[in-house]
Design an enzyme around this catalytic site. Structure first.
Site, PDB file in Angstrom:
ATOM      1  N   ASP A   1      57.784 -60.130  27.416  1.00 18.78           N
ATOM      2  CA  ASP A   1      58.774 -61.036  26.829  1.00 18.78           C
ATOM      3  C   ASP A   1      60.193 -60.515  26.948  1.00 18.78           C
ATOM      4  OD1 ASP A   1      57.826 -59.020  25.046  1.00 18.78           O
ATOM      5  OD2 ASP A   1      58.732 -60.052  23.350  1.00 18.78           O
TER       6      ASP A   1
ATOM      7  N   GLU B   1      56.071 -59.014  22.225  1.00 13.24           N
ATOM      8  CA  GLU B   1      56.237 -57.683  21.620  1.00 13.24           C
ATOM      9  C   GLU B   1      57.431 -57.653  20.700  1.00 13.24           C
ATOM     10  OE1 GLU B   1      57.817 -53.982  20.649  1.00 13.24           O
ATOM     11  OE2 GLU B   1      58.823 -55.188  22.183  1.00 13.24           O
TER      12      GLU B   1
END
Length: 399
Positions: free
Chosen positions: A77, A135
């Site tokens: 991400d 995350e």
């Protein structure tokens, strides 16, 4: 394929993949195109894969021999940051940027998949690849753990490209490595009024200021000086609108005030001590200033703990690949956090820090900075470390 040819291909592939992901970043939980591209690359390699949740991709490489199962994890991400790096492959998506190296992690794990596919005969067991979403939100690892996908793992390796380590080096520590973050929010409620008649109101700015100053003394006065504890207040506002400013107007006594902060620790005892102390402090503010208060307190993720045996294997792998000088001896544990910690609670795990700093090539900015970048040689080093660690772990633990 000859080793020299494979090495050249891996290096070029890793940079190409990193730049693709860098130009097309997606926020946590929304990495749909990223996941599709990962799956497409795995298909080209003939590697089986599956989706876990919306955007986590998990794939399996079965070696020529049976044995244990080692996991390799990369987060995928990006962050809500407007990029200002000026690189030719700058983000095409306004307000979203890979400002923490996750594009490099994803590219490195795909590169490792190519290496492992080419070296299947050396794999004495199974390698599971975890391309993990969200995350930065602290949600992706929990989702994978909750799915049961890592229940059969014997060990797990994660890497983080890290600009506090020189390019060409890896830091591999044993034990506590990254802190557990606590988010806390304190809201105060009083009674608004006119600045000319403050006696008719109950101000919240003054008690908020008192809280801010007293919170700073908590760490120095209430914790063992040898403890690893960091406290930061990151946001304050007052008035009816949650804006990053203090006060609604120069002549209004504010009836509401609010702050947000974070505490970083390595153990539950320090976290609980802080919760007790901050609760006591807030109650004291209520009594002293006549305001009402609410306290929100949440541990986001636990601390990252490196399994000593895995750390030892990791150091041996690093020396095997690049010599003793490739091991960084200076970094030590840090107060940043990582949801990789969720895996550490479930299975023996290790986080390795791959150096991304090379000042002669590019100016080094901190992680999460709008000008963040790293030496792309780190992608190649991370890829070979991923692959060789998996092979070494399975050969050593499978005996």
């Amino acid at each position: 394929m000859l080793d020299s040819e494979l090495k050249k291909e891996i290096k070029e592939y890793g940079v190409s993949m990193r730049r693709h992901f860098h130009q097309n970043p997606e926020l946590g939980g929304q990495e749909f195109e990223t996941a599709k591209r990962i799956e497409a690359e795995l298909d080209l390699l003939g590697i089986e894969h599956e989706r876990v949740g919306d955007t986590n991709v998990i794939s399996t490489i079965q070696g020529k021999r049976d044995g244990k199962i080692i996991g390799l994890r990369a987060d995928i991400d990006a962050l809500p940051v407007q990029e200002e790096s000026g690189v030719a492959y700058q983000s095409k998506i306004p307000g979203i940027m890979h400002a923490c190296g996750h594009d490099g992690h994803t590219a490195a794990l795909l590169s490792a998949a190519k290496i492992l596919t080419a070296r299947k005969d050396e794999i004495a067991g199974t390698v599971k690849l975890l391309f993990q979403s969200a995350e930065e939100l602290g949600l992706g690892a929990k989702a994978i753990v909750g799915s049961g996908e890592i229940d059969n793992l014997d060990g797990l390796l994660g890497i983080h490209i890290w600009n506090d380590v020189d390019s060409g080096k890896l830091y591999i520590g044993s034990g506590e490595q990254m802190a557990s973050p606590v988010e806390f929010r304190i809201s105060l409620e009083g009674k608004g009024g006119h600045g000319s008649a403050s006696h008719q109101a109950t101000d919240t700015i003054v008690p908020l200021a008192s809280l801010i100053m007293n919170l700073q003394s908590l760490v120095s006065m209430e914790f063992n000086p040898m403890s690893d504890v960091v406290l930061t207040i990151g946001r304050i506002f007052s008035g009816e609108n949650e804006e990053v400013r203090l006060g609604e107007c120069y002549n209004i006594v504010s009836g509401r005030a609010y702050l947000e902060g974070t505490l970083r620790t390595f153990n539950d005892e320090d976290t609980e001590r802080f919760r007790e102390k901050i609760l006591r402090m807030v109650k004291g503010i209520e009594m002293l200033y006549g305001v009402k208060s609410e306290l929100f307190f949440e541990t986001r993720v636990p601390a990252v703990y490196n399994d000593p045996e895995l750390a030892n294997i990791g150091c041996e792998t690093c020396v095997e690949l690049w010599g003793e000088a490739s091991l960084d001896k200076e970094l030590g544990k840090c107060m940043a956090s990582e949801d990789f910690a969720e895996y550490c609670k479930k299975t023996p795990s290790m986080m390795a820090f791959v150096g991304g700093r090379y000042e002669e090539k590019l100016k080094c900015y901190p992680h999460h900075n709008s000008r963040f970048n790293f030496d792309e040689d780190a992608i190649d080093q991370a890829a070979w470390f991923y692959a060789q660690f998996a092979i070494d772990y399975l050969n050593k633990k499978g005996r």
